[in-house]
Design a protein around this motif. Structure first.
Motif, PDB file in Angstrom:
ATOM      1  N   ASP A  18      95.880 -42.011 -14.031  1.00  0.00           N
ATOM      2  CA  ASP A  18      95.083 -43.228 -13.965  1.00  0.00           C
ATOM      3  C   ASP A  18      95.551 -44.186 -15.051  1.00  0.00           C
ATOM      4  N   VAL A  19      95.661 -45.468 -14.689  1.00  0.00           N
ATOM      5  CA  VAL A  19      96.131 -46.484 -15.630  1.00  0.00           C
ATOM      6  C   VAL A  19      95.073 -47.585 -15.733  1.00  0.00           C
ATOM      7  N   PRO A  20      94.413 -47.691 -16.901  1.00  0.00           N
ATOM      8  CA  PRO A  20      93.461 -48.790 -17.086  1.00  0.00           C
ATOM      9  C   PRO A  20      94.215 -50.104 -17.306  1.00  0.00           C
ATOM     10  N   LEU A  21      93.720 -51.173 -16.714  1.00  0.00           N
ATOM     11  CA  LEU A  21      94.393 -52.473 -16.790  1.00  0.00           C
ATOM     12  C   LEU A  21      93.468 -53.492 -17.458  1.00  0.00           C
ATOM     13  N   SER A  22      93.816 -53.862 -18.682  1.00  0.00           N
ATOM     14  CA  SER A  22      92.934 -54.692 -19.498  1.00  0.00           C
ATOM     15  C   SER A  22      92.777 -56.124 -18.983  1.00  0.00           C
ATOM     16  N   VAL A  27      83.443 -53.919 -15.961  1.00  0.00           N
ATOM     17  CA  VAL A  27      83.752 -52.535 -15.596  1.00  0.00           C
ATOM     18  C   VAL A  27      85.267 -52.384 -15.631  1.00  0.00           C
ATOM     19  N   PRO A  28      85.781 -51.312 -16.238  1.00  0.00           N
ATOM     20  CA  PRO A  28      87.238 -51.149 -16.321  1.00  0.00           C
ATOM     21  C   PRO A  28      87.903 -51.055 -14.940  1.00  0.00           C
ATOM     22  N   VAL A  29      89.002 -51.772 -14.804  1.00  0.00           N
ATOM     23  CA  VAL A  29      89.844 -51.672 -13.612  1.00  0.00           C
ATOM     24  C   VAL A  29      90.855 -50.567 -13.894  1.00  0.00           C
ATOM     25  N   VAL A  30      90.894 -49.573 -13.007  1.00  0.00           N
ATOM     26  CA  VAL A  30      91.804 -48.444 -13.172  1.00  0.00           C
ATOM     27  C   VAL A  30      92.560 -48.235 -11.871  1.00  0.00           C
ATOM     28  N   PHE A  31      93.890 -48.212 -11.961  1.00  0.00           N
ATOM     29  CA  PHE A  31      94.738 -47.919 -10.809  1.00  0.00           C
ATOM     30  C   PHE A  31      95.279 -46.510 -10.980  1.00  0.00           C
ATOM     31  N   ARG A  32      95.455 -45.799  -9.880  1.00  0.00           N
ATOM     32  CA  ARG A  32      96.073 -44.465  -9.895  1.00  0.00           C
ATOM     33  C   ARG A  32      97.518 -44.636  -9.447  1.00  0.00           C
ATOM     34  N   VAL A  33      98.451 -44.148 -10.268  1.00  0.00           N
ATOM     35  CA  VAL A  33      99.874 -44.260  -9.956  1.00  0.00           C
ATOM     36  C   VAL A  33     100.520 -42.881  -9.953  1.00  0.00           C
ATOM     37  N   ARG A  34     101.678 -42.811  -9.348  1.00  0.00           N
ATOM     38  CA  ARG A  34     102.440 -41.558  -9.302  1.00  0.00           C
ATOM     39  C   ARG A  34     103.888 -41.850  -9.647  1.00  0.00           C
ATOM     40  N   GLY A  35     104.620 -40.785  -9.916  1.00  0.00           N
ATOM     41  CA  GLY A  35     106.050 -40.920 -10.141  1.00  0.00           C
ATOM     42  C   GLY A  35     106.769 -41.165  -8.824  1.00  0.00           C
ATOM     43  N   LEU A  36     107.927 -41.752  -8.910  1.00  0.00           N
ATOM     44  CA  LEU A  36     108.736 -42.044  -7.721  1.00  0.00           C
ATOM     45  C   LEU A  36     109.738 -40.924  -7.461  1.00  0.00           C
ATOM     46  N   THR A  37     110.188 -40.836  -6.234  1.00  0.00           N
ATOM     47  CA  THR A  37     111.232 -39.887  -5.865  1.00  0.00           C
ATOM     48  C   THR A  37     112.593 -40.581  -5.960  1.00  0.00           C
ATOM     49  N   ALA A  38     113.645 -39.812  -5.928  1.00  0.00           N
ATOM     50  CA  ALA A  38     114.997 -40.378  -5.956  1.00  0.00           C
ATOM     51  C   ALA A  38     115.222 -41.287  -4.747  1.00  0.00           C
ATOM     52  N   GLU A  39     114.698 -40.897  -3.604  1.00  0.00           N
ATOM     53  CA  GLU A  39     114.846 -41.717  -2.402  1.00  0.00           C
ATOM     54  C   GLU A  39     114.150 -43.069  -2.569  1.00  0.00           C
ATOM     55  N   GLU A  40     112.959 -43.065  -3.158  1.00  0.00           N
ATOM     56  CA  GLU A  40     112.232 -44.316  -3.369  1.00  0.00           C
ATOM     57  C   GLU A  40     112.957 -45.218  -4.367  1.00  0.00           C
ATOM     58  N   LEU A  41     113.526 -44.630  -5.405  1.00  0.00           N
ATOM     59  CA  LEU A  41     114.305 -45.418  -6.360  1.00  0.00           C
ATOM     60  C   LEU A  41     115.493 -46.076  -5.670  1.00  0.00           C
ATOM     61  N   ALA A  42     116.166 -45.320  -4.821  1.00  0.00           N
ATOM     62  CA  ALA A  42     117.316 -45.857  -4.089  1.00  0.00           C
ATOM     63  C   ALA A  42     116.883 -46.928  -3.092  1.00  0.00           C
ATOM     64  N   ARG A  43     115.745 -46.703  -2.430  1.00  0.00           N
ATOM     65  CA  ARG A  43     115.235 -47.678  -1.469  1.00  0.00           C
ATOM     66  C   ARG A  43     114.916 -49.007  -2.171  1.00  0.00           C
ATOM     67  N   ALA A  44     114.362 -48.941  -3.374  1.00  0.00           N
ATOM     68  CA  ALA A  44     114.057 -50.157  -4.132  1.00  0.00           C
ATOM     69  C   ALA A  44     115.339 -50.880  -4.532  1.00  0.00           C
ATOM     70  N   LEU A  55     103.402 -54.969 -16.112  1.00  0.00           N
ATOM     71  CA  LEU A  55     104.325 -54.228 -16.959  1.00  0.00           C
ATOM     72  C   LEU A  55     103.762 -52.847 -17.303  1.00  0.00           C
ATOM     73  N   GLU A  56     102.471 -52.776 -17.579  1.00  0.00           N
ATOM     74  CA  GLU A  56     101.827 -51.487 -17.883  1.00  0.00           C
ATOM     75  C   GLU A  56     101.932 -50.535 -16.689  1.00  0.00           C
ATOM     76  N   LEU A  57     101.669 -51.057 -15.494  1.00  0.00           N
ATOM     77  CA  LEU A  57     101.800 -50.230 -14.286  1.00  0.00           C
ATOM     78  C   LEU A  57     103.224 -49.706 -14.149  1.00  0.00           C
ATOM     79  N   SER A  58     104.195 -50.606 -14.240  1.00  0.00           N
ATOM     80  CA  SER A  58     105.586 -50.182 -14.042  1.00  0.00           C
ATOM     81  C   SER A  58     106.024 -49.207 -15.131  1.00  0.00           C
ATOM     82  N   ASN A  59     105.611 -49.431 -16.370  1.00  0.00           N
ATOM     83  CA  ASN A  59     105.983 -48.509 -17.449  1.00  0.00           C
ATOM     84  C   ASN A  59     105.402 -47.112 -17.215  1.00  0.00           C
ATOM     85  N   GLN A  60     104.154 -47.038 -16.790  1.00  0.00           N
ATOM     86  CA  GLN A  60     103.536 -45.735 -16.519  1.00  0.00           C
ATOM     87  C   GLN A  60     104.219 -45.043 -15.342  1.00  0.00           C
TER      88      GLN A  60
END
Length: 168
Positions: free
Chosen positions: A20-24, A44-61, A136-141
């Motif tokens: 979970d990533v809180p976004l100020s 109320v805090p805004v919180v997004f749930r993020v996950r790591g990417l796969t190699a395929e997703e990195l290549a697709r981007a 930037l916080e989302l992408s860094n996490q």
């Protein structure tokens, strides 16, 4: 000589790494509502749930960043009198002639890796434009989780001798 346990690796099950990533910025703007009333109301805090990417997703981007450059050129040739409409479509996708390819990649990464709430590309672009620090916080996490890899479900080997307790 490697100490990598290839047999254990081959048997391991892997689970997505998420956080979970809180976004100020979005919190301060009140996008999750407020607790309390009047002057005592707090966002109320805004919180997004993020996950790591796969190699395929990195290549697709990576491919998407390359395609965005081609798309801009193709649409410019086709646009003619529809130039404003085409420009609006490109902006909704976060693409312009001057957009760095790294931004197109980062937009794709955030769109793919945010689990909740599920975002469209236009949502990610709006966040990037209006709340660049939150973006930037989302992408860094996301990159941090991606670098850690998936969570391996492996059985731990016994540590060796076990001590038995004695009666006093």
């Amino acid at each position: 000589m490697s100490n990598f346990d290839l047999a254990a690796f081959r048997k391991a099950k892997f689970q997505e790494r998420a956080q979970d990533v809180p976004l100020s910025g979005l919190t301060a703007a009140g996008f999750a509502g407020y607790e309390g009333e009047g002057d005592d109301a707090k966002p109320v805090p805004v919180v997004f749930r993020v996950r790591g990417l796969t190699a395929e997703e990195l290549a697709r981007a990576d491919q998407e960043a390359d395609k965005s450059k081609l798309l801009v050129k193709a649409l410019e040739k086709l646009a003619g009198s529809e130039a404003e409409k085409i420009q609006g479509m490109l902006e909704a996708l976060g693409i312009s002639e001057d957009s760095p390819p790294a931004l197109a990649k980062k937009l794709a990464h955030v769109e793919m890796a945010v689990i909740a709430p599920k975002l469209k590309r236009s949502d990610v672009v709006r966040i990037a434009e209006a709340f660049p620090t939150d973006f930037l916080e989302l992408s860094n996490q996301i990159y941090d989780l991606t670098g850690q890899g998936k969570v391996a479900q492996v059985k731990r080997k016994p540590s060796g001798k076990t001590q038995t307790s004695r009666q006093a």
